[in-house]
Motif scaffolding. Structure first.
Motif, PDB file in Angstrom:
ATOM      1  N   LYS A   2       0.827  -1.070   0.726  1.00 24.33           N
ATOM      2  CA  LYS A   2      -0.221   0.418  -0.097  1.00 24.33           C
ATOM      3  C   LYS A   2       0.836   1.152  -0.154  1.00 24.33           C
ATOM      4  CE  LYS A   2      -3.652  -2.250   2.061  1.00 24.33           C
ATOM      5  NZ  LYS A   2      -4.642  -2.457   3.206  1.00 24.33           N
ATOM      6  N   ILE A   3       0.141   1.658  -1.085  1.00 27.07           N
ATOM      7  CA  ILE A   3       1.443   2.662  -1.294  1.00 27.07           C
ATOM      8  C   ILE A   3       0.979   4.748  -1.023  1.00 27.07           C
ATOM      9  CG2 ILE A   3       3.273   1.783  -2.311  1.00 27.07           C
ATOM     10  CD1 ILE A   3       1.596   3.562  -5.423  1.00 27.07           C
ATOM     11  N   ARG A   4      -0.178   4.680   0.292  1.00 27.68           N
ATOM     12  CA  ARG A   4      -1.061   5.880   0.479  1.00 27.68           C
ATOM     13  C   ARG A   4      -1.823   5.635   1.294  1.00 27.68           C
ATOM     14  NH1 ARG A   4      -3.722   8.182  -5.104  1.00 27.68           N
ATOM     15  NH2 ARG A   4      -4.288  10.133  -3.293  1.00 27.68           N
ATOM     16  N   GLY A   5      -1.986   7.543   2.182  1.00 24.30           N
ATOM     17  CA  GLY A   5      -3.170   6.845   3.632  1.00 24.30           C
ATOM     18  C   GLY A   5      -2.296   6.315   4.337  1.00 24.30           C
ATOM     19  N   ARG A   6      -3.304   6.742   5.322  1.00 23.67           N
ATOM     20  CA  ARG A   6      -2.663   6.563   6.632  1.00 23.67           C
ATOM     21  C   ARG A   6      -1.708   4.760   6.753  1.00 23.67           C
ATOM     22  NH1 ARG A   6      -5.329   2.689  10.829  1.00 23.67           N
ATOM     23  NH2 ARG A   6      -7.182   2.247   9.504  1.00 23.67           N
ATOM     24  N   TRP A   7      -2.134   3.725   5.599  1.00 22.48           N
ATOM     25  CA  TRP A   7      -1.597   2.236   5.944  1.00 22.48           C
ATOM     26  C   TRP A   7      -0.742   2.769   4.908  1.00 22.48           C
ATOM     27  CZ3 TRP A   7      -1.889  -1.014   9.670  1.00 22.48           C
ATOM     28  CH2 TRP A   7      -2.748  -1.198  10.360  1.00 22.48           C
ATOM     29  N   GLY A   8      -0.656   3.650   4.153  1.00 21.40           N
ATOM     30  CA  GLY A   8       0.704   3.874   3.298  1.00 21.40           C
ATOM     31  C   GLY A   8       1.971   3.690   3.239  1.00 21.40           C
ATOM     32  N   GLY A   9       1.641   5.037   4.422  1.00 20.93           N
ATOM     33  CA  GLY A   9       2.463   5.540   5.835  1.00 20.93           C
ATOM     34  C   GLY A   9       3.378   4.587   6.588  1.00 20.93           C
ATOM     35  N   PHE A  10       2.159   4.120   6.936  1.00 22.88           N
ATOM     36  CA  PHE A  10       2.488   2.560   8.033  1.00 22.88           C
ATOM     37  C   PHE A  10       3.574   2.176   7.611  1.00 22.88           C
ATOM     38  CE2 PHE A  10       2.597  -1.552  10.518  1.00 22.88           C
ATOM     39  CZ  PHE A  10       2.938  -1.068  11.696  1.00 22.88           C
ATOM     40  N   GLU A  11       3.223   1.068   6.310  1.00 21.85           N
ATOM     41  CA  GLU A  11       4.220   0.432   5.716  1.00 21.85           C
ATOM     42  C   GLU A  11       5.346   0.815   5.464  1.00 21.85           C
ATOM     43  OE1 GLU A  11       1.621  -1.674   2.520  1.00 21.85           O
ATOM     44  OE2 GLU A  11      -0.188  -2.604   3.458  1.00 21.85           O
ATOM     45  N   THR A  12       5.015   2.253   4.971  1.00 26.34           N
ATOM     46  CA  THR A  12       6.671   2.240   4.115  1.00 26.34           C
ATOM     47  C   THR A  12       7.911   2.390   5.367  1.00 26.34           C
ATOM     48  OG1 THR A  12       5.790   4.005   2.272  1.00 26.34           O
ATOM     49  CG2 THR A  12       8.359   4.981   3.841  1.00 26.34           C
ATOM     50  N   LEU A  13       7.392   2.743   6.597  1.00 23.11           N
ATOM     51  CA  LEU A  13       8.117   3.106   7.515  1.00 23.11           C
ATOM     52  C   LEU A  13       8.406   1.438   7.573  1.00 23.11           C
ATOM     53  CD1 LEU A  13       6.833   5.758   9.970  1.00 23.11           C
ATOM     54  CD2 LEU A  13       8.814   5.361   8.089  1.00 23.11           C
ATOM     55  N   GLU A  14       7.630   0.767   7.932  1.00 22.63           N
ATOM     56  CA  GLU A  14       7.635  -1.089   8.201  1.00 22.63           C
ATOM     57  C   GLU A  14       8.799  -1.682   7.215  1.00 22.63           C
ATOM     58  OE1 GLU A  14       5.029  -5.086   8.229  1.00 22.63           O
ATOM     59  OE2 GLU A  14       4.133  -3.262   7.400  1.00 22.63           O
ATOM     60  N   LYS A  15       8.447  -1.275   5.938  1.00 22.23           N
ATOM     61  CA  LYS A  15       9.137  -1.983   4.748  1.00 22.23           C
ATOM     62  C   LYS A  15      11.021  -1.317   4.771  1.00 22.23           C
ATOM     63  CE  LYS A  15       5.300  -1.036   1.509  1.00 22.23           C
ATOM     64  NZ  LYS A  15       5.326  -0.529   0.049  1.00 22.23           N
TER      65      LYS A  15
END
Length: 525
Positions: free
Chosen positions: A229-242
């Motif tokens: 996921k690359i945008r929104g609340r989960w997009g931001g969270f996933e970016t840091l997780e990655k």
């Protein structure tokens, strides 16, 4: 002539030459150009600031712990190049354990306009301060919260963290972090830029259409769904997780077919009508329609079909029994961070480290105690074989046993741990636990803790189809680049480095480093 008008006559090459000259001048300058860049017009200053700072600059760096005057801490700051700190204990409050004064002596500033920003922490408090002048500064703690904080600081000191990019850089980093979580084109571009810069992701655009007309007859029980996921609340969270784990996907799901041939999707992290993240088993048509038309995080989705030999081992009856037993249970927040932290220092992208993690935990425990209990308190109690200790008590008990907090974080999670709300499985742990029940890890299943696996650990398992000729006909049909898996949705071509390459082995992924940008793991970790 007014200053803004003068700037219109300055060419950008001359401005860069001016900045370069001052920044490399051997003597101390009245100011550093980067200190004054924010004062220039936005169209001039921001492109330069963006090149100097990023969202990672929001993370402070641990410089040490200040204790008694007999053991003076020294370090180089971002503004002041020579700094000293020590702790003085006193009882000005007249309380049982008194308080203390942190002394910080700053000197040798690189310019007249810079300043250093600090965060100070114990397991019981987090505070901050900034220093503009070169002299001795003090931070007063009127009263310790009790015997435990007093003894902790006496034995371990007060932790000091430096914002390496200074005040302006930190504010700029905040501006970089904010769009990661916004549901806008700006947010999406910010996430892509972060992952390109810090992980080397490419995000090459695929030819249209950006979704696949799937034949569900070609999908089987156990086929893995990797989602980014690359945008929104989960997009931001996933970016840091990655970034911290090295995974090029941030969420997962699994396919299941029932006895009548109907296709379902099992997912840990499905949001129900009450806004809670739970484990759910959904009809494929419902899940796929949501991803195509309603998921505003712009997900990129890949289907990873199991290899025929692996599929032959897959016990669908056992898989369904496990899925039904977990359906409706909460998402596995308890063990989410512990699949990532395996080593004392080899899993923290700089400037992140165990000291900073402990301070962030302390801060969140003060602001959101229920959240903290769910995210780490109960899991840390499991590692100590204790019950009901809060975070400060956990840190003190760990130190009492001679276990450093950074070592405590590395103790492997166990699949058989039962939390207050039942077994805890993150999105990928839910799938791999299903694989475990279905026999895919036999005969070494008892020596595998799947709650220690990250998403990258999952898609690198050598469980998937390795012959592109055996992939479904519709797989990557409209793409001139033939991936080893089936990307079924997304504007950008998905990358899964080291895909389908790791044969399972006992105690897999329990002690693996994962540092960017290459995320090199040691052999048999």
């Amino acid at each position: 002539m007014k200053y803004p008008l003068l700037l219109k006559f300055l060419s950008l090459p001359l401005l860069f030459l001016f900045i370069f000259t001052l920044s490399n001048f051997p003597l101390k300058t009245p100011f550093r150009p980067s200190d004054l860049l924010p004062l220039l017009p936005r169209e001039v200053s921001w492109p330069i600031l963006r090149s100097l700072n990023s969202a990672v600059d929001l993370l402070p760096t641990f410089v040490g712990a200040a204790s008694s005057p007999n053991s003076i801490l020294e370090w180089k700051g971002a503004c002041f190049y020579k700094n000293q700190a020590w702790m003085e204990f006193h009882n000005k409050s007249g309380s049982q354990f008194g308080g203390g004064t942190l002394h910080i002596k700053t000197s040798k500033a690189h310019s007249w306009t810079c300043m250093d920003l600090y965060v100070f922490a114990t397991p019981y408090r987090v505070t901050w301060d900034y220093y503009f002048l070169g002299r001795e500064h003090t931070l007063e703690i009127k009263e310790w919260e009790g015997k435990q904080e007093y003894e902790y600081v006496k034995n371990n000191g007060l932790s000091i963290f430096l914002m390496q990019s200074g005040m302006i850089g930190t504010l700029r980093a905040l501006w970089d972090v904010f769009p990661l979580f916004t549901n806008t084109g700006w947010g999406e571009n910010s996430n892509l830029a972060f992952l390109k810069k810090h992980m080397g992701a490419s995000f090459e655009e695929r030819p249209k259409p950006w979704f696949t007309n799937i034949t569900v007859d070609d999908i089987h029980s156990g086929d893995f769904l990797a989602i980014s996921k690359i945008r929104g609340r989960w997009g931001g969270f996933e970016t840091l997780e990655k970034w911290v784990t090295g995974a090029f996907a941030g969420h997962t799901a699994v396919c299941l077919k029932d006895s009548e041939g109907k296709l379902w999707v099992g997912e840990s992290g499905h949001e129900n009508e009450e806004g809670e993240d739970i484990i759910a088993v959904l009809p494929w048509d419902e899940w796929w329609e949501f991803e195509l038309n309603k998921d505003d995080s712009n997900p990129q989705i890949a289907l990873l079909p199991l290899h025929p030999d692996i599929r032959a081992k897959f016990n669908s009856t056992a898989a369904w029994e496990y899925a039904r037993s977990m359906s409706g249970k909460p998402y596995g927040y308890h063990n989410m961070i512990f699949s990532w932290i395996d080593t004392i220092s080899g899993n923290y992208p700089p400037p992140l480290d165990a000291h900073l993690v402990a301070s962030v935990m302390t801060m969140w425990s003060k602001m959101q105690p229920a959240y903290a209990a769910n995210m780490w308190n109960e899991a840390l109690n499991k590692r100590l074989d204790t019950k009901g200790l809060d975070l400060p008590e956990i840190i003190v008990e760990s130190e009492r046993r001679g276990i450093s907090f950074e070592k405590l974080l590395t103790i492997p999670e166990r699949d058989d741990w039962i939390y207050t709300d039942g077994k805890s499985t993150s999105c990928v742990a839910f799938i791999l636990e299903m694989y475990k029940h279905a026999g895919l890890f036999d005969p070494i299943a008892n020596s595998i803790q799947v709650t220690e696996f990250t998403i990258k650990d999952a898609y690198t398992l050598k469980f998937f189809e390795d012959d592109p000729g055996h992939l479904p006909e519709w797989c990557n049909k409209d793409d001139n680049v033939k991936l080893p898996f089936c990307q079924i949705k997304g504007k950008y071509r998905m990358e899964l480095p080291e895909y389908n390459s790791m044969i399972p082995y006992p105690h897999m992924n329990e002690h693996c480093p994962s540092l960017p940008p290459n995320y090199i793991r040691s052999r048999n970790c």
